[in-house]
Design a protein around this motif. Sequence first.
Motif, PDB file in Angstrom:
ATOM      1  N   GLU A  57       0.831  -1.197   0.000  1.00  0.00           N
ATOM      2  CA  GLU A  57       0.000   0.000   0.000  1.00  0.00           C
ATOM      3  C   GLU A  57       0.871   1.255   0.000  1.00  0.00           C
ATOM      4  O   GLU A  57       2.009   1.236   0.470  1.00  0.00           O
ATOM      5  CB  GLU A  57      -0.897   0.056   1.248  1.00  0.00           C
ATOM      6  CG  GLU A  57      -1.771  -1.143   1.477  1.00  0.00           C
ATOM      7  CD  GLU A  57      -1.132  -2.169   2.396  1.00  0.00           C
ATOM      8  OE1 GLU A  57      -1.862  -2.978   2.992  1.00  0.00           O
ATOM      9  OE2 GLU A  57       0.123  -2.172   2.532  1.00  0.00           O
ATOM     10  N   SER A  87      -3.231   3.828  -2.706  1.00  0.00           N
ATOM     11  CA  SER A  87      -2.972   2.900  -3.798  1.00  0.00           C
ATOM     12  C   SER A  87      -2.464   1.584  -3.242  1.00  0.00           C
ATOM     13  O   SER A  87      -1.839   1.545  -2.173  1.00  0.00           O
ATOM     14  CB  SER A  87      -1.933   3.478  -4.771  1.00  0.00           C
ATOM     15  OG  SER A  87      -2.379   4.685  -5.344  1.00  0.00           O
ATOM     16  N   CYS A  88      -2.711   0.526  -3.987  1.00  0.00           N
ATOM     17  CA  CYS A  88      -2.244  -0.801  -3.598  1.00  0.00           C
ATOM     18  C   CYS A  88      -1.838  -1.547  -4.853  1.00  0.00           C
ATOM     19  O   CYS A  88      -2.577  -1.570  -5.838  1.00  0.00           O
ATOM     20  CB  CYS A  88      -3.362  -1.545  -2.884  1.00  0.00           C
ATOM     21  SG  CYS A  88      -3.076  -3.317  -2.644  1.00  0.00           S
ATOM     22  N   THR A  89      -0.667  -2.121  -4.816  1.00  0.00           N
ATOM     23  CA  THR A  89      -0.235  -2.969  -5.902  1.00  0.00           C
ATOM     24  C   THR A  89      -0.081  -4.394  -5.396  1.00  0.00           C
ATOM     25  O   THR A  89       0.374  -4.610  -4.269  1.00  0.00           O
ATOM     26  CB  THR A  89       1.080  -2.452  -6.522  1.00  0.00           C
ATOM     27  OG1 THR A  89       1.443  -3.299  -7.610  1.00  0.00           O
ATOM     28  CG2 THR A  89       2.206  -2.431  -5.513  1.00  0.00           C
ATOM     29  N   SER A 112       1.378  -8.216  -6.566  1.00  0.00           N
ATOM     30  CA  SER A 112       2.112  -9.027  -7.519  1.00  0.00           C
ATOM     31  C   SER A 112       2.050 -10.485  -7.090  1.00  0.00           C
ATOM     32  O   SER A 112       1.789 -10.796  -5.922  1.00  0.00           O
ATOM     33  CB  SER A 112       3.567  -8.554  -7.604  1.00  0.00           C
ATOM     34  OG  SER A 112       4.177  -8.642  -6.335  1.00  0.00           O
ATOM     35  N   PHE A 125      -4.692 -10.627 -10.662  1.00  0.00           N
ATOM     36  CA  PHE A 125      -5.479  -9.601  -9.981  1.00  0.00           C
ATOM     37  C   PHE A 125      -6.967  -9.753 -10.231  1.00  0.00           C
ATOM     38  O   PHE A 125      -7.774  -9.706  -9.296  1.00  0.00           O
ATOM     39  CB  PHE A 125      -4.983  -8.237 -10.472  1.00  0.00           C
ATOM     40  CG  PHE A 125      -5.278  -7.085  -9.565  1.00  0.00           C
ATOM     41  CD1 PHE A 125      -6.193  -6.116  -9.922  1.00  0.00           C
ATOM     42  CD2 PHE A 125      -4.620  -6.968  -8.357  1.00  0.00           C
ATOM     43  CE1 PHE A 125      -6.437  -5.046  -9.102  1.00  0.00           C
ATOM     44  CE2 PHE A 125      -4.860  -5.899  -7.518  1.00  0.00           C
ATOM     45  CZ  PHE A 125      -5.776  -4.931  -7.896  1.00  0.00           C
ATOM     46  N   GLN A 164     -10.220  -0.087  -9.365  1.00  0.00           N
ATOM     47  CA  GLN A 164      -9.037  -0.880  -9.681  1.00  0.00           C
ATOM     48  C   GLN A 164      -8.692  -0.768 -11.150  1.00  0.00           C
ATOM     49  O   GLN A 164      -9.537  -0.447 -11.981  1.00  0.00           O
ATOM     50  CB  GLN A 164      -9.238  -2.343  -9.293  1.00  0.00           C
ATOM     51  CG  GLN A 164     -10.323  -3.069 -10.068  1.00  0.00           C
ATOM     52  CD  GLN A 164     -10.552  -4.485  -9.541  1.00  0.00           C
ATOM     53  OE1 GLN A 164     -10.331  -4.777  -8.368  1.00  0.00           O
ATOM     54  NE2 GLN A 164     -10.994  -5.349 -10.421  1.00  0.00           N
ATOM     55  N   LYS A 186      -2.909  -3.063 -14.630  1.00  0.00           N
ATOM     56  CA  LYS A 186      -1.709  -2.670 -13.895  1.00  0.00           C
ATOM     57  C   LYS A 186      -1.647  -3.297 -12.504  1.00  0.00           C
ATOM     58  O   LYS A 186      -0.727  -3.003 -11.736  1.00  0.00           O
ATOM     59  CB  LYS A 186      -1.663  -1.144 -13.765  1.00  0.00           C
ATOM     60  CG  LYS A 186      -1.559  -0.425 -15.094  1.00  0.00           C
ATOM     61  CD  LYS A 186      -1.490   1.080 -14.900  1.00  0.00           C
ATOM     62  CE  LYS A 186      -1.366   1.806 -16.230  1.00  0.00           C
ATOM     63  NZ  LYS A 186      -1.324   3.276 -16.059  1.00  0.00           N
ATOM     64  N   ASN A 187      -2.620  -4.170 -12.176  1.00  0.00           N
ATOM     65  CA  ASN A 187      -2.683  -4.762 -10.830  1.00  0.00           C
ATOM     66  C   ASN A 187      -2.659  -3.689  -9.742  1.00  0.00           C
ATOM     67  O   ASN A 187      -1.916  -3.807  -8.752  1.00  0.00           O
ATOM     68  CB  ASN A 187      -1.545  -5.764 -10.607  1.00  0.00           C
ATOM     69  CG  ASN A 187      -1.890  -7.135 -11.140  1.00  0.00           C
ATOM     70  OD1 ASN A 187      -2.719  -7.268 -12.040  1.00  0.00           O
ATOM     71  ND2 ASN A 187      -1.237  -8.158 -10.609  1.00  0.00           N
ATOM     72  N   LEU A 188      -3.472  -2.657  -9.948  1.00  0.00           N
ATOM     73  CA  LEU A 188      -3.530  -1.573  -8.984  1.00  0.00           C
ATOM     74  C   LEU A 188      -4.944  -1.431  -8.423  1.00  0.00           C
ATOM     75  O   LEU A 188      -5.933  -1.525  -9.149  1.00  0.00           O
ATOM     76  CB  LEU A 188      -3.130  -0.246  -9.635  1.00  0.00           C
ATOM     77  CG  LEU A 188      -1.641  -0.029  -9.846  1.00  0.00           C
ATOM     78  CD1 LEU A 188      -1.405   1.187 -10.727  1.00  0.00           C
ATOM     79  CD2 LEU A 188      -0.943   0.149  -8.502  1.00  0.00           C
ATOM     80  N   TYR A 218      -7.263   1.187  -5.795  1.00  0.00           N
ATOM     81  CA  TYR A 218      -7.266   2.532  -5.226  1.00  0.00           C
ATOM     82  C   TYR A 218      -8.381   2.681  -4.199  1.00  0.00           C
ATOM     83  O   TYR A 218      -9.395   1.995  -4.256  1.00  0.00           O
ATOM     84  CB  TYR A 218      -7.474   3.582  -6.315  1.00  0.00           C
ATOM     85  CG  TYR A 218      -6.476   3.537  -7.435  1.00  0.00           C
ATOM     86  CD1 TYR A 218      -6.792   2.962  -8.662  1.00  0.00           C
ATOM     87  CD2 TYR A 218      -5.206   4.073  -7.252  1.00  0.00           C
ATOM     88  CE1 TYR A 218      -5.876   2.925  -9.686  1.00  0.00           C
ATOM     89  CE2 TYR A 218      -4.275   4.036  -8.280  1.00  0.00           C
ATOM     90  CZ  TYR A 218      -4.609   3.460  -9.494  1.00  0.00           C
ATOM     91  OH  TYR A 218      -3.696   3.423 -10.503  1.00  0.00           O
ATOM     92  N   CYS A 226      -4.613  -3.125   2.495  1.00  0.00           N
ATOM     93  CA  CYS A 226      -5.152  -3.691   1.259  1.00  0.00           C
ATOM     94  C   CYS A 226      -5.112  -5.209   1.391  1.00  0.00           C
ATOM     95  O   CYS A 226      -4.159  -5.768   1.958  1.00  0.00           O
ATOM     96  CB  CYS A 226      -4.278  -3.218   0.101  1.00  0.00           C
ATOM     97  SG  CYS A 226      -4.636  -3.933  -1.504  1.00  0.00           S
TER      98      CYS A 226
END
Length: 128
Positions: A6, A21-23, A25, A29, A71, A75-77, A79, A95
């Motif tokens: 996050e 934001s949160c990514t 990996s 996703f 989301q 981009k695997n993001l 919000y 997240c």
Amino acid sequence: QVQVVESGGGLVQTGGSLRLSCTASGLTFENYSMAWFRQAPGKEREGVALIDTDGISDYADSVKGRFTISQDNAKNLLYLQMSSLKPEDTAMYYCAAGRCLPVHERGGSISPAEFDYWGQGTQVTVSS
């Protein structure tokens, strides 16, 4: 290995806005429901917002109309747009990713037990 990170927390005045934001990996996703939780000192972790694999969102009553989850699967993001912030929104925000029921089949609150992967959190502080 799944990694969830996050970002975007900070200090803001009452009535202000922040976007978290949160990514994620190591996972596909779009196959997971994603959620934001928060935890204030001395309190239980609370589900704030969820978005399911159909892109349908659900919110805790305390944030409805003020927070928006979204989301970007490419981009695997993930919000969380937060507006009209209040001092009671102060907490560590997390997240999470999990395989849980879609929104139209859900009832009740967003439970941490439904989610498998978690980030380390980002602090949001709202000053009065």
